[in-house]
Design a protein around this motif. Structure first.
Motif, PDB file in Angstrom:
ATOM      1  N   SER A 449      -0.171 -14.561  -9.249  1.00 59.15           N
ATOM      2  CA  SER A 449      -0.058 -13.119  -9.370  1.00 59.15           C
ATOM      3  C   SER A 449       0.029 -12.442  -8.003  1.00 59.15           C
ATOM      4  O   SER A 449      -0.590 -12.875  -7.033  1.00 59.15           O
ATOM      5  CB  SER A 449      -1.260 -12.620 -10.159  1.00 59.15           C
ATOM      6  OG  SER A 449      -1.798 -11.509  -9.566  1.00 59.15           O
ATOM      7  N   PHE A 515       2.351  -5.078 -10.389  1.00 59.09           N
ATOM      8  CA  PHE A 515       1.743  -6.401 -10.556  1.00 59.09           C
ATOM      9  C   PHE A 515       2.718  -7.316 -11.274  1.00 59.09           C
ATOM     10  O   PHE A 515       3.323  -6.911 -12.262  1.00 59.09           O
ATOM     11  CB  PHE A 515       0.491  -6.300 -11.434  1.00 59.09           C
ATOM     12  CG  PHE A 515      -0.638  -5.533 -10.800  1.00 59.09           C
ATOM     13  CD1 PHE A 515      -1.665  -6.207 -10.175  1.00 59.09           C
ATOM     14  CD2 PHE A 515      -0.670  -4.144 -10.824  1.00 59.09           C
ATOM     15  CE1 PHE A 515      -2.704  -5.519  -9.594  1.00 59.09           C
ATOM     16  CE2 PHE A 515      -1.705  -3.450 -10.241  1.00 59.09           C
ATOM     17  CZ  PHE A 515      -2.732  -4.140  -9.623  1.00 59.09           C
ATOM     18  N   ASN A 517       3.982 -11.878 -11.672  1.00 58.56           N
ATOM     19  CA  ASN A 517       3.917 -13.276 -11.228  1.00 58.56           C
ATOM     20  C   ASN A 517       5.316 -13.673 -10.792  1.00 58.56           C
ATOM     21  O   ASN A 517       6.185 -13.892 -11.636  1.00 58.56           O
ATOM     22  CB  ASN A 517       3.471 -14.181 -12.373  1.00 58.56           C
ATOM     23  CG  ASN A 517       1.987 -14.070 -12.623  1.00 58.56           C
ATOM     24  OD1 ASN A 517       1.299 -13.249 -12.014  1.00 58.56           O
ATOM     25  ND2 ASN A 517       1.493 -14.886 -13.502  1.00 58.56           N
TER      26      ASN A 517
END
Ligand SMILES: *[C@@H]1O[C@H](CO)[C@@H](O)[C@H](O)[C@H]1NC(C)=O
Ligand SMILES: *[C@@H]1O[C@H](CO)[C@@H](O)[C@H](O)[C@H]1NC(C)=O
Length: 969
Positions: A449, A515, A517
């Motif tokens: 992340s 945010f 990944n």
């Protein structure tokens, strides 16, 4: 950069307050300020102290700390110093404060060479996100000491009715509050008196902000004043006690004229009359003649900013008398009519002014609801006796309400029957957001992340539109759009948090945090953009960050080939490294932290499934016994790693295979009845555990002392183990041709046992063949032929016999020979033919050989490979079949075709066993060559139905056959 409004467009009046977002938690932040107010002399350095006195619950770091120095003065607001998240956003050029000092908790601001514009309130705001905030205020006053000059005549004659003037000039001082008085000391009267007939002009401002003022005194000295001294007494903040300056003036007695002149007097009177008339006209013109005012265009500042005060000035000039009313009105786009804001009024005041161009401060204030106010204007008397005033309206505009609004200044004066009015249209501006560099790591890890933060600072008013998008290989992809009303996410890969701060000048800052990944496929070498749209921006503002996505290599455990490495033999270690990106990687093999040269590395391959790279590296070594504690490492270094990774291997399980010598017999030629020793050396094995077994013709010697005694002698050599094993026995003729075998099992190195064999052979003894069966697998009830032959006979005097156990068999024996062979020895063949029955089961068949010239008898034995056979049992029969109650009957059951002979028969009725009544006939060989028999039970018939059971157990096979019979009457 000074505290000028133009040079700081973004940071106008501002004192930072914290947004509701930042709630106070348990920690504490307190500031220390030594003095609430500081006085500094003009052009000297001033230190505004602000230090962290106490901080608990958090630590200082560039990431969480914000420091803001706000300055407020009469002329405006500005920010001498702004530090946010590691960046100094604003700084006056005369202000000094270093980041290292901030991070050590000292936020003191040093102002160099202060001037009067620095006078005002300073506020030190410290906030540590997200929870702490503290502020302190310091007042700074800049002072300048006046230069005092006294102006006077040198010599004044008294008694002539002449005036004398004394001037006391103060120049270059600050603050402008001061007082200068004239004192007269007359020694003859022994007194000092304050002169009252003074004239003080209002202080004049110098361009540097200091003031000049002159206090003038006029007096008509008399004879008694001769000998007086005059002193100017100055009081000012910079003097601790009044400062005195003496005038260098001398009063002298008058020198009278001897004669007067009548003509001169007449001329003088005419001149005086003309002067009186002229004065009269002049006074009328000045005091009673009315003149209407002139109103100039309204003056507004170049920029009017949302929720920041601004001054609007209406100049009214050239009117008389000194009576005026100035009213202000507002008309917004929404309103149909105009709205009264406030006014300013001045009534007539009759004064004899000393000085022309005199300014009078009028202290009237009219407040309105929205914080707008009409400030006291400055009234001025002009040289021609007319008046001028400037009315100032201070506004506090809201962009949503007041943009394009009309402001009107209306002036009423007695000399004008109509109201004079001027209007102006307001253009209210917002403050554009200022974007700082996106905060985020440039190197990110595959599938870990990550957060990218876009700091958007100091904008107003509030609505803002933020768009995040990314560009990869020239392709643009929208990620999310955020606006006041609605957030739109284009992909569920992303989530977003916005942290908002509001400041007391109504500006805002937002931290837009994205945010996600990142993956190599989707994000490597991509650029992320944060784009902001705002009312004050013509084009959207944007910032970007380029990401490099990397994947950590995973290092599997080292595998080795062979699994059990052998001492002094080649051992290949392999290490699989996988799931890394990018491709470049360094693999090194180390032995006890020293690089092994020449280790092989296979090629890097791309795993098509996950798009990551992998490889297998191998290294070949030859381990020695001493190296079994050595650590072998496969070390992997990759740009995604801070420290290399490795897998470790220690060849603890090194083995060495045992080596078996030939079995040696002592004496070399065994003889029956003479003790012999068989010896075998087992050497070179590692580790020590080893299993050694001796066999004689497949029978374990260990269990059978008649085959021999075993002795083991262990030793070791260069760390490898060795064992000598011996079997000692005294052989008989039975041992002729017996095979002794050793089996060594070293499970650590191999699961396969090692073997050596030795056959005993008595010298001069004949050679016996193996038994031969025909058919190979004998069957019960079927004929069998067993062959045996002996060769190597030196003569014909021999006897050959067959035995079944101890029973000498003569029938079915066929002997051919002895015959001479081509080796000139004799050979004899023998065959035994018989019908196989159950009696042959586990019975030894013996071939006996006797040399008639010697006493020795050789016996060769064989057991037929026959199987045990379970009995077959017939149903129980009753005789008579239908017995009467109370009568006698016999139950019978046939037990057939079994081998060996042993059976156990139990009869029972219900649960009761018959012990003695039952009869079992002796089993006999039947037609199938097996045993058969009959069992009987005599009974007395009882009442009702009865259940009888016959249970037959075959001892060899442990098989049980059960039959039941129900007797019905
Ligand atoms: C804080 O900084 C100022 C200016 O650099 C310095 O004069 C002062 O001594 C410092 N205070 C402390 C406690 O170090
Ligand atoms: C104030 O006084 C100084 C020194 O006498 C003089 O140089 C300066 O011009 C004066 N300033 C004004 C505005 O009259």
């Amino acid at each position: 950069m000074g505290p000028s409004r133009d040079s700081l467009p973004l940071l106008v009046p501002a004192v930072v307050a914290l947004a509701a977002l930042m709630r106070l938690s348990d920690g504490k932040l307190e500031l220390k300020v030594s003095q609430p107010s500081v006085e500094v002399m003009f052009h000297e350095n001033g230190l505004l102290q602000c230090e962290i006195a106490e901080l608990t619950g958090s630590t200082l770091s560039a990431n969480n700390l914000g420091v803001l120095w706000a300055f407020t003065s009469d002329t405006g607001n500005s920010k001498p110093f702004v530090y946010m998240h590691g960046v100094i956003n604003e700084q006056w050029k005369e202000a000094e404060l270093s980041e290292s000092s901030i991070l050590s908790g000292n936020m003191s601001l040093l102002l160099k060479s202060v001037t009067f514009k620095h006078t005002g309130q300073y506020r030190c705001d410290v906030f540590i996100s997200p929870n702490y905030k503290a502020s302190k205020t310091i007042k700074l006053e800049v002072l300048a000491r006046p230069t005092v000059t006294v102006v006077s005549e040198k010599i004044v004659e008294v008694g002539t009715g002449g005036e004398m003037a004394l001037g006391c000039q103060l120049s270059g001082y600050y603050p402008c509050d001061s007082n200068a008085e004239w004192l007269q000391s007359t020694p003859s009267q022994g007194e000092t008196k304050l002169l009252t007939d003074i004239c003080i002009a209002p202080p004049v401002k110098n361009p540097d902000g200091t003031c000049n003022v002159t206090t003038e005194v006029r007096l008509e000295p008399h004879v008694e004043d001769i000998g007086s001294t005059f002193q100017c007494r100055v009081t000012h903040k910079t003097f601790s006690e009044p400062y005195l300056v003496t005038a260098f003036v001398t009063l002298k007695a008058e020198i009278r004229l001897a004669t007067g002149s009548i003509v001169g007097s007449i001329i003088a009177s005419i001149i005086i009359s003309v002067a009186v008339i002229a004065t009269g006209i002049f006074l009328y013109m000045r005091l009673y003649y009315k003149v209407a005012p002139e109103v100039s265009d309204i003056q507004i500042p170049a920029r009017i900013v949302h929720l920041e005060p601004a001054e609007i000035i209406c100049h009214v000039s050239g009117f008389r008398p000194d009576v005026i009313l100035v009213s202000w009105y507002l008309k917004t786009c929404k309103d149909s009519g105009k709205e009264f804001i406030g006014d300013w009024q001045k009534d007539n005041m009759v004064r004899i002014p000393f000085v022309t161009d005199r300014k009078i401060e009028i202290s009237e204030r009219i407040e309105t609801g929205r914080g707008w106010k009409v400030k006291p204007g400055i009234s001025q008397k002009n040289g021609d006796g007319s008046f001028s005033i400037s009315s100032i309206l201070e506004i506090y505009p809201d962009i949503n309400e007041h943009n394009k609004a009309e402001i009107t200044c209306e002036v009423s004066h007695p000399a004008s029957s109509e109201v004079i009015s001027k209007s102006i249209c307001l253009q209210v501006e917002g403050v554009a957001p200022k974007l700082a560099k996106i905060i985020g790591p440039h190197i990110v890890h595959h599938n870990n992340s990550v957060v990218l933060t876009c700091p958007i600072h100091f904008f107003k008013p509030r609505p803002l539109r933020i768009t995040w998008y990314k560009e990869m290989n020239g392709k643009k992809e929208s990620l999310l759009k955020l606006s006041e009303s609605k957030d739109h996410f284009y992909s569920n890969k992303y989530s977003h948090v916005a942290n908002e701060f509001s400041f007391s000048d109504h500006s805002h800052s937002v931290y837009s945090m994205l945010f996600f990944n990142p993956t190599i496929k989707e994000d490597d070498q991509s650029e992320y953009f944060c784009e902001v749209e705002h009312i004050s921006l013509r084009n959207p503002a944007k910032e970007q960050i380029k990401l490099q996505v990397k994947a950590f290599p995973s290092v599997n455990a080292i595998s080795c080939e062979p699994v059990n490495p052998v001492i002094e033999e080649k051992l290949t270690l392999s290490c699989k490294v996988h799931s890394f990106y990018p491709e470049t990687i360094i693999i090194q093999w180390l032995k006890d932290n020293k690089v092994i040269e020449g280790a092989e590395t296979s090629e890097v391959i791309l795993n098509l499934e996950n798009k990551l790279y992998e490889l297998t590296s191998s290294c070949t070594i030859i381990p020695t016994l001493l190296e079994r504690q050595s650590k072998y490492k496969c070390q992997v270094d990759h740009q995604s790693l801070l420290y290399p990774r490795f897998a470790e291997y220690t060849p603890e399980n090194l083995v060495s295979f045992p080596i078996l010598s030939e079995i040696v017999c002592n004496p070399a030629i065994p003889e029956p009845g003479k003790e012999l020793t068989l010896t075998c050396d087992i050497s070179n094995f590692y580790p020590e555990d080893i299993q050694i077994d001796w066999f004689r013709d497949e029978m374990k010697v260990n269990d059978n002392p008649k085959y021999g005694n075993i002795v083991e002698i262990p030793s070791d050599e260069n760390g490898l183990y060795k064992k000598v094993t011996q079997v000692t026995l005294t052989p008989s003729t039975d041992d002729h041709q017996a095979e002794y075998k050793i089996e060594v099992c070293h499970t650590k190195s191999s699961t396969k046992p090692l073997k050596q064999c030795f056959q005993l052979f008595f010298k001069g003894s004949p050679k016996f063949s193996e038994f031969k069966l025909e058919p190979e697998n004998p069957l019960y009830g079927k004929p069998l032929s067993v062959y045996h032959s002996v060769c190597g006979l030196l003569h014909e005097k021999i006897t050959v016999e067959w035995y079944k156990a101890s029973e000498h068999v003569k029938d079915g024996v066929k002997i051919s020979g002895p015959v001479v062979t081509h080796e000139n020895t004799y050979k004899i063949d023998s065959c035994l033919n018989f019908l196989v029955t159950a009696e042959d089961f586990e019975r030894e068949l013996i071939f006996q050989f006797k040399d008639n010239t010697k006493s020795e008898v050789f016996k060769r034995r064989i057991q037929l490979p026959l199987k045990a056979v379970v009995p077959k049992v017939t149903e129980i029969k009753c005789d008579p079949p239908h017995p009467k109650k109370g009568g006698n009957a016999t139950l019978t059951c046939k037990i057939e075709h079994f081998c060996p002979v042993d059976i156990h028969v139990v009869w029972s009725k219900g649960w009761t066993e018959y012990k003695n009544k039952q009869i079992v006939e002796t089993p006999k060989i039947d037609a199938k060559g097996l045993y058969s028999t009959i069992t009987k039970l005599p009974i007395v018939v009882g009442a009702g139905s009865e259940e009888y059971t016959c249970e037959i157990r075959h001892t060899k096979t442990n098989d049980i056959v059960e039959k039941t019979f129900i007797l019905q009457i």
